[in-house]
Design an enzyme around this catalytic site. Structure first.
Site, PDB file in Angstrom:
ATOM      1  N   LYS A 252       0.818  -1.212   0.000  1.00  0.00           N
ATOM      2  CA  LYS A 252       0.000   0.000   0.000  1.00  0.00           C
ATOM      3  C   LYS A 252       0.854   1.266   0.000  1.00  0.00           C
ATOM      4  O   LYS A 252       0.633   2.176  -0.800  1.00  0.00           O
ATOM      5  CB  LYS A 252      -0.904   0.004   1.238  1.00  0.00           C
ATOM      6  CG  LYS A 252      -1.577   1.344   1.551  1.00  0.00           C
ATOM      7  CD  LYS A 252      -2.353   1.261   2.846  1.00  0.00           C
ATOM      8  CE  LYS A 252      -2.979   2.598   3.218  1.00  0.00           C
ATOM      9  NZ  LYS A 252      -2.036   3.514   3.898  1.00  0.00           N
ATOM     10  N   ASN A 253       1.841   1.335   0.900  1.00  0.00           N
ATOM     11  CA  ASN A 253       2.607   2.571   1.033  1.00  0.00           C
ATOM     12  C   ASN A 253       3.462   2.851  -0.200  1.00  0.00           C
ATOM     13  O   ASN A 253       3.667   4.014  -0.567  1.00  0.00           O
ATOM     14  CB  ASN A 253       3.477   2.507   2.294  1.00  0.00           C
ATOM     15  CG  ASN A 253       2.637   2.555   3.568  1.00  0.00           C
ATOM     16  OD1 ASN A 253       1.505   3.032   3.548  1.00  0.00           O
ATOM     17  ND2 ASN A 253       3.170   2.049   4.651  1.00  0.00           N
TER      18      ASN A 253
ATOM     19  N   ARG B  23      -4.673  10.627   2.872  1.00  0.00           N
ATOM     20  CA  ARG B  23      -3.446  11.331   3.220  1.00  0.00           C
ATOM     21  C   ARG B  23      -2.407  11.250   2.099  1.00  0.00           C
ATOM     22  O   ARG B  23      -1.571  12.132   1.943  1.00  0.00           O
ATOM     23  CB  ARG B  23      -2.871  10.773   4.521  1.00  0.00           C
ATOM     24  CG  ARG B  23      -1.758  11.632   5.085  1.00  0.00           C
ATOM     25  CD  ARG B  23      -1.375  11.283   6.502  1.00  0.00           C
ATOM     26  NE  ARG B  23      -0.396  12.230   7.009  1.00  0.00           N
ATOM     27  CZ  ARG B  23      -0.664  13.409   7.520  1.00  0.00           C
ATOM     28  NH1 ARG B  23      -1.915  13.814   7.603  1.00  0.00           N
ATOM     29  NH2 ARG B  23       0.294  14.216   7.956  1.00  0.00           N
TER      30      ARG B  23
ATOM     31  N   ASP C 134      -5.418   8.399   8.940  1.00  0.00           N
ATOM     32  CA  ASP C 134      -5.687   7.861  10.268  1.00  0.00           C
ATOM     33  C   ASP C 134      -5.551   8.923  11.343  1.00  0.00           C
ATOM     34  O   ASP C 134      -4.664   9.778  11.292  1.00  0.00           O
ATOM     35  CB  ASP C 134      -4.705   6.726  10.587  1.00  0.00           C
ATOM     36  CG  ASP C 134      -5.048   5.450   9.856  1.00  0.00           C
ATOM     37  OD1 ASP C 134      -6.238   5.234   9.593  1.00  0.00           O
ATOM     38  OD2 ASP C 134      -4.128   4.678   9.545  1.00  0.00           O
TER      39      ASP C 134
ATOM     40  N   ASP D 186       4.097   0.546  11.880  1.00  0.00           N
ATOM     41  CA  ASP D 186       2.818  -0.012  11.433  1.00  0.00           C
ATOM     42  C   ASP D 186       2.579  -1.423  11.961  1.00  0.00           C
ATOM     43  O   ASP D 186       1.454  -1.930  11.867  1.00  0.00           O
ATOM     44  CB  ASP D 186       2.758  -0.032   9.900  1.00  0.00           C
ATOM     45  CG  ASP D 186       2.447   1.340   9.322  1.00  0.00           C
ATOM     46  OD1 ASP D 186       2.022   2.220  10.089  1.00  0.00           O
ATOM     47  OD2 ASP D 186       2.627   1.531   8.109  1.00  0.00           O
TER      48      ASP D 186
ATOM     49  N   MET E 259       6.477   7.216  17.638  1.00  0.00           N
ATOM     50  CA  MET E 259       6.168   8.203  16.607  1.00  0.00           C
ATOM     51  C   MET E 259       4.792   8.847  16.750  1.00  0.00           C
ATOM     52  O   MET E 259       4.611  10.008  16.404  1.00  0.00           O
ATOM     53  CB  MET E 259       6.303   7.559  15.222  1.00  0.00           C
ATOM     54  CG  MET E 259       7.731   7.114  14.928  1.00  0.00           C
ATOM     55  SD  MET E 259       7.919   6.541  13.224  1.00  0.00           S
ATOM     56  CE  MET E 259       9.606   5.937  13.265  1.00  0.00           C
TER      57      MET E 259
END
EC number: 2.5.1.7
Length: 435
Positions: A22-23, A97, A121, A320, A342
């Site tokens: 996905k990223n 995003r 998110d 993640d 983070m």
């Protein structure tokens, strides 16, 4: 709003193939804006966030052709800059995003961009300063209009290469700056760049398009600007977050699962971190085999002190997967401290796990101590709500291991990052019903 009804306590078995990353998809799809020539991308996951980004580019004027279930060709020959003023652009841009990564390509090719404040998110503060500061150093000018929550960005001609030291190794920030720099005039040096595999993949793709990027895989990138980029083909890596999620799911449910085509060399510390939680696994070529385990024991440090699992910039453990590590630890033998550095809101889902019977002490917004049950006491099914993508999958894994029925509301959050997850897990023997 959709929900999952999950009947827990079932052992799973079989093979599962991770979706495309996905990223990485969000980065390389934005990169098609850098050229008017066709770019073909394969292994694209059919998930909400990616589909929204493809829709956004299509409405901007990119010709999108779906070649097959996971292959798309993009041709950004006729971009409609006036679309950036429309209500549709506002709504789509705020919905995802990943839309922030159109800034670099748009500035590089067209010298301007307009961007609504992006969504994503709600996991804490997610500042965008790295994007803005980096692009400003290349010559862009930013103006934020608080009345309409728009960022107005202009390059006043061609961007110009420079040296920069990023204030943080932001993955999306690095991607945005790299995409701006590849067509900037002169030489750009980016120090403290993110070096995740997904950034490496983007850089290799850009080089095939004609960019001149060196230092790929390190935190020091050197980019010699070119005047024009061409087309290419590109294949996404498998999603490392899905792979880690499946490893954790196998352990929690005591299942025998083979995860296919994992590109193991790109997983960094992910396998070793789950091994620290006591999970056994075998590498079979490029597949990961997880045997049935009735119990798994958390390692301690050499001096006997409690293990800490913390997120780090690459090549450290990805943030993640901290939610997955946390839920896996609830049924392990031993204790672990989970340190989420983070984002200050990402551990708040643990109250649902506590309601299910997990022994967790939330020390503060960033740290949680998990005391494992050693599978002597099962979690119990409850009704809960998915707060974000990663916490949602952690709760789904907990529900699969629990006694009785669980209902997870707001599974649209899970759908944003996991392709047809209910169907794929049901094929392994899970009992998940979408309501």
């Amino acid at each position: 709003m959709a929900s999952f009804e999950v009947i827990g306590g079932r052992k799973l078995s079989g093979e599962i193939t991770p979706q495309g990353a996905k990223n990485e998809a969000l980065q390389v799809i934005c990169a098609v804006l850098l050229t008017e020539e066709p770019v073909t991308i394969t292994n694209i996951p059919d998930i909400v966030d990616v589909q929204k980004l493809i829709q956004l580019l299509s409405e901007m004027g990119v010709t999108v052709t779906r070649e097959d279930e996971e292959t798309y060709t993009f041709e950004a020959r006729n971009i409609n800059l006036e679309y950036l003023e429309s209500k549709q652009f506002v709504n789509l841009g705020r919905a995802i995003r990943g839309s922030v990564m159109i800034m670099g390509p748009m500035l590089a090719r067209f010298g301007m961009c307009k961007l609504p404040k992006p969504g994503g998110d709600k996991i804490g503060r997610r500042r965008m300063d790295t994007h803005f500061i980096g692009l400003e150093k290349l010559g862009a000018k930013f103006k934020y209009d608080s009345s309409d929550e728009f960022f107005h960005i202009n390059a006043n001609g061609r961007l110009k290469g420079t040296y920069m030291l990023l204030d943080e190794a932001s993955v999306t920030g690095t991607a945005n700056i790299v995409m701006g720099a590849v067509m900037a005039e002169g030489l750009t040096t980016i120090y403290n760049a993110a070096c995740e595999p997904y950034v490496q993949q983007l850089c290799r793709m850009l080089n095939r398009m004609g960019a001149k990027i060196s230092g790929i895989g390190s935190n020091l990138l050197t980019i010699e600007g070119v005047e024009k980029l061409g087309g290419t083909t590109h294949k996404l890596l498998p999603d490392m977050i899905e792979i880690g999620s499946f490893i954790g799911m196998a352990a929690m449910t005591g299942s025998e699962i083979t995860i296919k085509n994992c590109q193991i060399q790109e997983l960094g510390l992910i396998p070793d971190t789950f091994r620290q939680l006591g999970i056994k696994m075998e590498f079979r070529g490029d597949d990961i085999y997880i045997p049935t385990q009735e119990n798994y024991t958390i390692e301690t440090y050499i001096d006997g002190s409690i293990l800490t699992i913390a997120d780090q910039i690459w090549p450290g453990f990805t943030p993640d997967l901290l939610s997955i590590a946390l839920v896996v630890a609830t049924q392990a033998k031993g204790t672990v401290l989970i340190h989420q550095k983070m984002f200050e809101s990402r551990l708040f889902f643990v109250d649902k796990l506590i309601d299910m019977g997990a022994q967790i002490i939330l020390c503060d917004p960033h740290r949680a101590t998990v005391i494992g049950h050693n599978k002597q006491v099962s979690l119990r099914g409850i009704r809960m709500t998915s707060p974000d993508i990663r916490a949602g999958v952690a709760l789904l894994i907990a529900a699969l291991s629990a006694d009785g029925k669980s209902v997870i509301d707001n599974v649209e959050q899970i759908d944003r990052g996991y392709q047809k997850i209910d169907q794929r897990l049901n094929a392994l023997g899970a009992q998940i019903t979408r309501i």
